[in-house]
Design a protein around this motif. Structure first.
Motif, short mmCIF file in Angstrom:
data_model
loop_
_atom_site.label_atom_id
_atom_site.label_comp_id
_atom_site.label_asym_id
_atom_site.label_seq_id
_atom_site.Cartn_x
_atom_site.Cartn_y
_atom_site.Cartn_z
N GLU A 1 -4.40 89.45 35.15
CA GLU A 1 -5.93 89.11 35.86
C GLU A 1 -5.62 87.99 36.33
O GLU A 1 -5.99 86.88 38.02
CB GLU A 1 -7.44 88.52 34.80
N LYS A 2 -5.29 86.31 35.65
CA LYS A 2 -5.02 84.99 36.30
C LYS A 2 -3.34 84.28 35.69
O LYS A 2 -3.12 84.52 34.93
CB LYS A 2 -5.68 84.44 35.72
N THR A 3 -3.25 83.21 36.10
CA THR A 3 -2.72 82.33 35.93
C THR A 3 -2.70 81.53 34.64
O THR A 3 -3.65 81.16 34.66
CB THR A 3 -1.92 81.61 37.16
N LYS B 1 1.50 84.41 33.46
CA LYS B 1 0.25 85.33 33.57
C LYS B 1 0.13 85.93 33.26
O LYS B 1 1.20 86.34 33.35
CB LYS B 1 0.47 85.15 35.43
#
Length: 191
Positions: free
Chosen positions: A123-125, A120
């Motif tokens: 912000e995100k995976t 990740k």
């Protein structure tokens, strides 16, 4: 010239004998395969977070080495992380195979490694997945104690019991053939 050929033949006969990988070597090969497959999916360098049970923490340095060799671990302050969770590692010995009538016993050895990973950024995976890899080979039953590392429990497995029937039948055949040879020798000699 003939002596040279004989020496070359003898030399190559002794140098072509392969040494069996230890159980730790087999597990390290599996770990390297996993690291290679994961790093092929990653685009940016990462910070590695290694999670495992206490008895598998020995493999943390090896995992870091593999990701470093593949150019995926960064020493700079970056935000991409890889959570590498090693859940289970071990060796399973299954069936015993006999090589020939009076031959050695061989055991099927299965080295396996299981776990999950999560990559990740801030912000995100980016990437997630599981791995469950195993490799099976055959090793000599007598060499098992040399291949296990007694200070690392995950390199040891439960041995299957040695078959009883062949270990009883073979000495009976050897003794019977010796008795038969002696009886035939004296009966043929006396006539």
């Amino acid at each position: 010239m003939k002596k040279l050929i004989i020496y070359i033949f003898i030399f190559f006969n002794y140098t072509l004998i392969a040494q069996t990988d230890s159980n730790l070597d087999r597990i390290n090969l599996l770990l390297k395969d996993v690291c290679t497959k994961i790093s092929a999916k990653l685009t940016n360098p990462i910070v590695l977070n290694f999670y495992s049970p206490a008895n598998l923490f020995f493999l943390k340095n090896r995992t870091e080495v593999y990701f470093t060799e593949l150019g995926k671990i960064s020493t700079k302050n970056i935000n991409d992380t890889l959570n590498f969770n090693l859940e289970e590692v071990g060796i399973i010995y299954s069936k015993i195979i006999k090589s020939g009538f009076f031959g050695d016993y061989f055991v099927e050895r299965c080295a396996y490694i299981k776990g999950t990973y999560l990559a990740k950024d801030e912000e995100k995976t980016i990437l997630t997945g599981e791995f469950n890899i195993s490799k099976i080979d055959s090793i000599n039953y007598d060499d098992i104690s040399k291949l296990e590392n007694f200070s690392l429990p995950f390199t040891r497995g439960d041995l299957p019991p040695e078959p009883i029937a062949p270990s009883i039948i073979e000495p009976l055949i050897a003794i019977s053939s010796a008795v038969l040879t002696v009886v035939l020798f004296f009966t043929v000699r006396s006539k």
